[in-house]
Design a protein around this motif. Structure first.
Motif, short mmCIF file in Angstrom:
data_model
loop_
_atom_site.label_atom_id
_atom_site.label_comp_id
_atom_site.label_asym_id
_atom_site.label_seq_id
_atom_site.Cartn_x
_atom_site.Cartn_y
_atom_site.Cartn_z
N LEU A 177 -56.72 19.13 126.42
CA LEU A 177 -57.69 19.95 125.69
C LEU A 177 -59.04 20.08 126.41
O LEU A 177 -59.52 21.19 126.66
CB LEU A 177 -57.91 19.38 124.27
N TYR A 178 -59.65 18.95 126.76
CA TYR A 178 -60.99 19.02 127.36
C TYR A 178 -60.95 19.65 128.75
O TYR A 178 -61.89 20.32 129.16
CB TYR A 178 -61.62 17.63 127.44
N ASP A 179 -59.85 19.44 129.48
CA ASP A 179 -59.68 20.07 130.79
C ASP A 179 -59.59 21.59 130.61
O ASP A 179 -60.17 22.35 131.38
CB ASP A 179 -58.42 19.50 131.45
N ARG A 180 -58.87 22.03 129.58
CA ARG A 180 -58.78 23.48 129.31
C ARG A 180 -60.14 24.04 128.94
O ARG A 180 -60.48 25.16 129.31
CB ARG A 180 -57.78 23.76 128.18
N ALA A 183 -52.48 14.67 115.78
CA ALA A 183 -52.94 15.95 115.22
C ALA A 183 -54.31 15.85 114.52
O ALA A 183 -55.18 16.70 114.77
CB ALA A 183 -51.88 16.55 114.28
N PRO A 184 -54.55 14.84 113.66
CA PRO A 184 -55.87 14.79 113.01
C PRO A 184 -57.02 14.67 114.02
O PRO A 184 -58.09 15.24 113.81
CB PRO A 184 -55.79 13.54 112.12
N ALA A 185 -56.80 13.94 115.11
CA ALA A 185 -57.84 13.80 116.13
C ALA A 185 -58.08 15.15 116.81
O ALA A 185 -59.22 15.56 117.05
CB ALA A 185 -57.46 12.74 117.16
N LEU A 186 -56.99 15.86 117.11
CA LEU A 186 -57.13 17.18 117.75
C LEU A 186 -57.89 18.14 116.83
O LEU A 186 -58.79 18.86 117.27
CB LEU A 186 -55.75 17.75 118.06
N ILE A 187 -57.52 18.14 115.55
CA ILE A 187 -58.18 19.04 114.60
C ILE A 187 -59.67 18.70 114.53
O ILE A 187 -60.53 19.57 114.57
CB ILE A 187 -57.50 18.97 113.21
N ASP A 188 -59.99 17.40 114.46
CA ASP A 188 -61.39 16.95 114.42
C ASP A 188 -62.16 17.46 115.64
O ASP A 188 -63.24 18.05 115.52
CB ASP A 188 -61.42 15.41 114.37
N ARG A 189 -61.60 17.27 116.85
CA ARG A 189 -62.33 17.67 118.06
C ARG A 189 -62.45 19.19 118.15
O ARG A 189 -63.48 19.71 118.58
CB ARG A 189 -61.65 17.14 119.32
N ILE A 190 -61.39 19.91 117.77
CA ILE A 190 -61.45 21.37 117.84
C ILE A 190 -62.45 21.91 116.82
O ILE A 190 -63.27 22.76 117.13
CB ILE A 190 -60.04 21.98 117.63
N GLU A 191 -62.41 21.34 115.59
CA GLU A 191 -63.38 21.78 114.55
C GLU A 191 -64.82 21.59 115.04
O GLU A 191 -65.69 22.39 114.75
CB GLU A 191 -63.18 20.98 113.26
N ARG A 192 -65.07 20.49 115.76
CA ARG A 192 -66.43 20.24 116.25
C ARG A 192 -66.83 21.23 117.35
O ARG A 192 -68.01 21.41 117.62
CB ARG A 192 -66.54 18.83 116.83
#
Ligand code: TXA
Ligand code: MG
Length: 307
Positions: free
Chosen positions: A265-268, A293-302
């Motif tokens: 994710l962060y590389d993209r 998934a919850p961690a991904l949703i948290d980081r994307i939402e931020r």
């Protein structure tokens, strides 16, 4: 020895060095050296009210920082350490205020990375926030650290990190235990070990229990949004999707492999900025589709641009 002694010497002299962990690269400083910790805050441009995680090379080092290790913490340590789980303890009074941002608790984790463990064992327990400029996506490669802090910045290169999102933070110092930051170790896994339900909360008496959670973070320059079925031929958007028949350089398909999405994710995010994409469109994820998934949703939402 795999860690170049030059880096060990830098820490001993009170300097800061970036090093790989299994989650993201950390910006390391001796947890007992106030001026080294000051350099961490200055280099990152980090708000001083945001406390740091102490990284240890073994559970025996906890006693220097925490007044005690509750039974629940012991169980989590036995199951998940070394690994991406940070535990909040009641702190000993000797712990520097710069580490805890004046809180009466201290965050500790033992990373699951051979270079990190060797580095800490050879130096001291290290505070290590993610090794990025505050507000930028966390670094998952040594190049990302150099992008933010300059080509000559000391970084121990361990290649790409294997988890890609920051550790789960669990608070056992409070009467009601809680997950303060989701990570790849899920709430369900933690509940199974503790044999009890645990809340997931970012706030306590209307104050953030984890000061870092009030900051937006993780933002690339490109606008991040959830995919709403836009036209995939839009070349100025990078699409991160779960399924699609379209094969194009700007359409990346994950086919439900959320561990890979977490790793990338962060590389993209950074890639999108390098390649001049104006936006990144990510297919919505269901929180119970995988542990991460919850961690991904948290980081994307931020990172969402309209928040
Ligand atoms: O995976 C990770 O945890 C990475 C790698 C490098 O280990 N580190 C990391 O550190 O993400 P940082 O500083 O970017 O995030 C630390 C988080 C922040 O949200 C901070 O507010 C929280 O942990 N934290 C630290 N000490 C705390 C405390 N005593 N009470 C509550 N939250 C705390
Ligand atoms: Mg960070």
């Amino acid at each position: 020895m795999a860690v170049d002694p030059v880096y060990i010497e830098l820490i001993r002299q009170g300097d800061i060095v970036a090093f790989p962990t299994e989650t993201v690269y950390g910006l390391g400083a001796d947890a007992w050296n106030p001026s080294a910790i000051q350099k961490v805050f200055e280099t990152k441009g980090r708000p001083s009210d945001n406390p740091l995680i102490v990284h240890v090379s073994g559970p025996d080092q906890i006693a220097d920082f925490a007044v005690d290790v509750p039974k629940e913490a012991q169980q989590l340590i036995e199951t998940f350490w070394p690994g991406p789980l940070t535990i909040i303890f009641k702190k000993r009074k000797e712990v520097l205020d710069a580490v805890t941002a004046g809180l009466d608790t201290v965050a500790i984790r033992m990373p699951d990375h051979p270079l990190a463990l060797e580095f800490i064992a050879a130096t001291a327990p290290l505070v290590a926030p993610s090794a990025n400029t505050s507000g930028k996506p966390s670094p998952t490669r040594a190049e990302h650290v150099r992008e933010d802090f300059g080509e000559d910045f000391p970084v121990i290169d361990g290649g790409a990190t294997k988890v890609g999102v920051e550790s789960t933070v669990v608070d056992l110092a409070d009467d009601d235990p809680a997950i303060l930051r989701p990570g790849s170790i899920s709430r369900k896994e933690i509940e199974e070990v503790l044999g009890t339900d645990i809340q997931e909360t970012f706030f306590h008496n209307e104050r953030p229990r984890s000061p870092g959670q009030k900051y937006s973070h993780y933002k690339p320059k490109a606008l991040v949004k959830w995919y709403e079925g836009e036209n995939l031929n839009e070349p100025s958007t990078l699409f991160l999707l779960q399924d699609s028949d379209v094969k194009a350089p700007n359409v990346i398909i994950y086919s439900g492999d959320l561990d890979r999405l977490a790793r990338e994710l962060y590389d993209r995010f950074r890639q999108a900025d390098h390649e001049g994409y104006l936006s990144i469109s990510i297919q919505r994820l269901s929180p119970d589709s995988s542990n991460v998934a919850p961690a991904l949703i948290d980081r994307i939402e931020r990172a969402l641009s309209y928040k």
